[in-house]
Design a protein around this motif. Structure first.
Motif, mmCIF file in Angstrom:
data_model
loop_
_atom_site.group_PDB
_atom_site.id
_atom_site.type_symbol
_atom_site.label_atom_id
_atom_site.label_comp_id
_atom_site.label_asym_id
_atom_site.label_seq_id
_atom_site.Cartn_x
_atom_site.Cartn_y
_atom_site.Cartn_z
ATOM 1 N N PRO A 33 -16.729 -4.840 -10.447
ATOM 2 C CA PRO A 33 -16.035 -4.049 -11.466
ATOM 3 C C PRO A 33 -15.036 -3.103 -10.806
ATOM 4 O O PRO A 33 -15.307 -2.555 -9.737
ATOM 5 N N THR A 35 -15.025 -4.139 -23.255
ATOM 6 C CA THR A 35 -14.632 -5.334 -22.504
ATOM 7 C C THR A 35 -15.768 -5.695 -21.542
ATOM 8 O O THR A 35 -15.679 -5.425 -20.334
ATOM 9 N N ALA A 90 -18.174 -9.359 -16.947
ATOM 10 C CA ALA A 90 -19.395 -9.700 -16.206
ATOM 11 C C ALA A 90 -20.403 -8.562 -16.294
ATOM 12 O O ALA A 90 -21.396 -8.546 -15.558
ATOM 13 N N GLY A 91 -20.138 -7.582 -17.140
ATOM 14 C CA GLY A 91 -21.124 -6.534 -17.400
ATOM 15 C C GLY A 91 -21.146 -5.388 -16.395
ATOM 16 O O GLY A 91 -22.078 -4.573 -16.419
ATOM 17 N N GLY A 92 -20.128 -5.307 -15.547
ATOM 18 C CA GLY A 92 -20.144 -4.264 -14.512
ATOM 19 C C GLY A 92 -20.172 -2.848 -15.085
ATOM 20 O O GLY A 92 -20.956 -2.003 -14.630
ATOM 21 N N TYR A 93 -19.348 -2.578 -16.081
ATOM 22 C CA TYR A 93 -19.319 -1.227 -16.663
ATOM 23 C C TYR A 93 -20.594 -0.961 -17.466
ATOM 24 O O TYR A 93 -21.143 0.132 -17.446
ATOM 25 N N ASP A 145 -17.079 -8.358 -26.298
ATOM 26 C CA ASP A 145 -16.134 -9.233 -25.586
ATOM 27 C C ASP A 145 -15.738 -10.330 -26.556
ATOM 28 O O ASP A 145 -16.564 -10.792 -27.355
ATOM 29 N N ARG A 146 -14.473 -10.713 -26.486
ATOM 30 C CA ARG A 146 -14.013 -11.778 -27.383
ATOM 31 C C ARG A 146 -14.300 -13.155 -26.782
ATOM 32 O O ARG A 146 -14.090 -14.162 -27.446
ATOM 33 N N ASN A 194 -13.418 -8.852 -31.055
ATOM 34 C CA ASN A 194 -12.307 -8.124 -30.443
ATOM 35 C C ASN A 194 -12.588 -6.619 -30.493
ATOM 36 O O ASN A 194 -13.108 -6.116 -31.498
ATOM 37 N N PHE A 195 -12.204 -5.923 -29.428
ATOM 38 C CA PHE A 195 -12.480 -4.479 -29.418
ATOM 39 C C PHE A 195 -11.667 -3.717 -30.461
ATOM 40 O O PHE A 195 -12.002 -2.599 -30.826
ATOM 41 N N ASP A 217 -11.528 -2.019 -20.227
ATOM 42 C CA ASP A 217 -11.046 -2.520 -18.933
ATOM 43 C C ASP A 217 -10.158 -3.710 -19.282
ATOM 44 O O ASP A 217 -10.640 -4.822 -19.490
ATOM 45 N N GLY A 237 -7.429 -6.707 -19.809
ATOM 46 C CA GLY A 237 -6.929 -7.866 -19.069
ATOM 47 C C GLY A 237 -7.946 -8.975 -18.953
ATOM 48 O O GLY A 237 -8.900 -9.059 -19.716
ATOM 49 N N GLN A 288 -12.881 -15.505 -15.781
ATOM 50 C CA GLN A 288 -11.890 -16.318 -16.494
ATOM 51 C C GLN A 288 -10.880 -16.905 -15.503
ATOM 52 O O GLN A 288 -10.518 -18.077 -15.589
ATOM 53 N N MET A 317 -8.760 -16.408 -24.350
ATOM 54 C CA MET A 317 -9.963 -15.628 -24.045
ATOM 55 C C MET A 317 -11.087 -15.971 -25.018
ATOM 56 O O MET A 317 -12.243 -16.058 -24.645
ATOM 57 N N GLU A 322 -3.619 -5.941 -29.313
ATOM 58 C CA GLU A 322 -5.050 -5.615 -29.278
ATOM 59 C C GLU A 322 -5.265 -4.237 -28.637
ATOM 60 O O GLU A 322 -6.089 -3.455 -29.102
HETATM 61 C C1 LIG Z 1 -11.212 -7.122 -16.839
HETATM 62 S S1 LIG Z 1 -12.487 -7.918 -17.704
HETATM 63 C C2 LIG Z 1 -13.748 -6.709 -17.839
HETATM 64 C C3 LIG Z 1 -14.663 -6.654 -16.667
HETATM 65 C C4 LIG Z 1 -15.829 -5.714 -16.873
HETATM 66 N N1 LIG Z 1 -15.416 -4.322 -16.950
HETATM 67 C C5 LIG Z 1 -16.851 -5.866 -15.781
HETATM 68 O O1 LIG Z 1 -17.119 -4.866 -15.105
HETATM 69 O O2 LIG Z 1 -17.369 -6.951 -15.598
HETATM 70 C C6 LIG Z 1 -11.858 -7.956 -19.329
HETATM 71 C C7 LIG Z 1 -12.770 -8.627 -20.344
HETATM 72 O O3 LIG Z 1 -12.348 -8.168 -21.609
HETATM 73 C C8 LIG Z 1 -12.302 -9.227 -22.514
HETATM 74 N N2 LIG Z 1 -11.284 -8.886 -23.495
HETATM 75 C C9 LIG Z 1 -9.950 -8.849 -23.314
HETATM 76 N N3 LIG Z 1 -9.332 -8.466 -24.429
HETATM 77 C C10 LIG Z 1 -10.312 -8.239 -25.345
HETATM 78 C C11 LIG Z 1 -10.315 -7.807 -26.695
HETATM 79 N N4 LIG Z 1 -9.178 -7.523 -27.320
HETATM 80 N N5 LIG Z 1 -11.489 -7.677 -27.328
HETATM 81 C C12 LIG Z 1 -12.657 -7.948 -26.696
HETATM 82 N N6 LIG Z 1 -12.723 -8.379 -25.408
HETATM 83 C C13 LIG Z 1 -11.563 -8.514 -24.751
HETATM 84 C C14 LIG Z 1 -11.997 -10.443 -21.696
HETATM 85 O O4 LIG Z 1 -12.486 -11.608 -22.340
HETATM 86 C C15 LIG Z 1 -12.718 -10.136 -20.391
HETATM 87 O O5 LIG Z 1 -14.001 -10.678 -20.386
#
Ligand SMILES: C[S@@+](CC[C@H](N)C(=O)[O-])C[C@H]1O[C@@H](n2cnc3c(N)ncnc32)[C@H](O)[C@@H]1O
Length: 330
Positions: A14, A36, A39-42, A58-59, A87-88, A109, A111, A116, A136, A223
């Motif tokens: 993360p 977002t 991988a669940g880091g946050y 997460d979408r 979607n967030f 977070d 992107g 992916q 996504m 978004e």
């Molecule tokens: C940069 S990664 C996040 C990594 C996460 N913080 C971690 O520590 O593992 C972004 C994630 O946000 C999701 N995402 C992007 N835009 C989104 C949205 N508008 N709504 C929900 N999820 C979204 C993507 O599918 C992706 O899995």
């Protein structure tokens, strides 16, 4: 991090997680939203820092499916984590429908995730060949649909606007001439040929085109704008917002939003000042942007372009979105 929180998968580190947790200033027992999940880091870090409950969005159905099997088990307490495939931008609506909230902290977070990018079959990467997909949510128009069915002017506009690519028209022309294009490697080759790629060149000329198409297909900037407003509605007074972005188009949106919502942007123009009539600031304590530390960059070069912006929700009502849109006065 709690002793029960596992080490994250080293391929999916993360970004700026310590800085995000610091900005969220979690008080044990609070309700946090991870917009977002990836991988669940946050989420892991929030739970490790004492969050009573985390609602993670997460979408991407794959991210949710993998999170469902990993995180509750790893943390040994399923009730503390709710995973939602959505979607967030819908977070306030979804939280209200489930009777949750308001939130004490929200992290975004922005992107694409490493997962992916690393999976060729998701079609985001030109490093490894895969079907030209880039969705996504795995629903809707694919990147192949876009490049094969779009008209030249639209394709050029997307590459120019979202890739900030000065030679977008040459690329669009080359795409039209090469259709049909169905694989990521094919599209990368078309772009490289159009721009004149030399082996060993520092940055791949296909990078900007791939970024542009991905942003367009997933409506990422829209978004983000809507997600910030949803967070404004979902946060409790005193709730903290932390947003990590990866390029200037995204960072500008967050910067402008926090500037306007904190009252730092005059509501009127230089010629038509409008002072007392704007709404009360919905955010305060807007911090200067933070970048990743040298220590993090040494182990995760992907963090180089990351910027964290954070602020604290005031007790003023959320702004009327119709009146104060992102592009205009807000
Ligand atoms: C940069 S990664 C996040 C990594 C996460 N913080 C971690 O520590 O593992 C972004 C994630 O946000 C999701 N995402 C992007 N835009 C989104 C949205 N508008 N709504 C929900 N999820 C979204 C993507 O599918 C992706 O899995």
């Amino acid at each position: 991090m709690s002793p029960r929180a596992p080490e994250p998968d080293s391929r999916h580190l993360p970004v700026m997680v310590d800085e995000v947790v610091a900005a969220l200033a979690i008080v044990p027992g609070e309700t946090l939203v991870d917009g977002t999940f990836g991988a669940g880091g946050y989420t892991r870090a929030m739970l490790g820092a004492g969050a009573g409950r985390v609602i993670a969005f997460d979408r991407d159905p794959d991210a949710i499916a993998e999170g469902a099997s990993l995180v509750p088990d790893a943390l040994g307490d399923e009730a503390r984590l709710t995973l939602i495939e959505e979607n967030f931008s819908q977070m306030d609506r979804v939280l209200a429908a489930r009777g949750i909230g308001p939130a004490d902290g929200i992290a975004l977070d922005i992107g694409v995730s490493s997962m992916q990018l690393d999976r060729a079959d998701r079609g985001f990467s030109f490093q490894s060949d895969g079907p030209l997909d880039m969705r996504m949510s795995k629903a809707g128009m694919t990147a192949a649909d876009f490049v094969n069915d779009g008209d030249e002017a639209d394709i050029a506009q997307v590459i120019k606007d979202y890739g900030e690519e000065p030679r977008a028209r040459s690329i669009a022309r080359a795409i039209i001439a090469a259709r049909p294009i169905t694989r990521t490697a094919e599209l990368a080759a078309v772009v490289r040929k159009a721009l004149g790629y030399r082996q060993g060149q520092k940055s791949d000329p296909a990078t900007r085109t791939f970024q542009a198409i991905r942003i367009h297909l997933n409506a990422e900037l829209e978004e983000l704008e809507q997600g910030l407003r949803a967070a404004e509605r979902a946060l409790a007074p005193g709730g903290r917002l932390a947003v990590v972005t990866f390029h200037s188009l995204e960072d500008r949106i967050v910067k402008r939003f926090l500037k306007s919502r904190s009252g730092a942007t005059p509501a009127g123009s230089r010629h038509r000042p409008e002072t007392a009539s704007g709404p009360a600031p919905s955010f305060g304590h807007v911090k200067k942007p933070v970048s990743a530390s040298e220590r993090e960059l040494a182990i995760n070069p992907r963090a180089r372009s990351a910027r964290l912006r954070s602020a604290v929700r005031t007790d003023a009502p959320a702004w009327d979105q119709a009146k104060y849109s992102q592009g205009g006065r807000a």
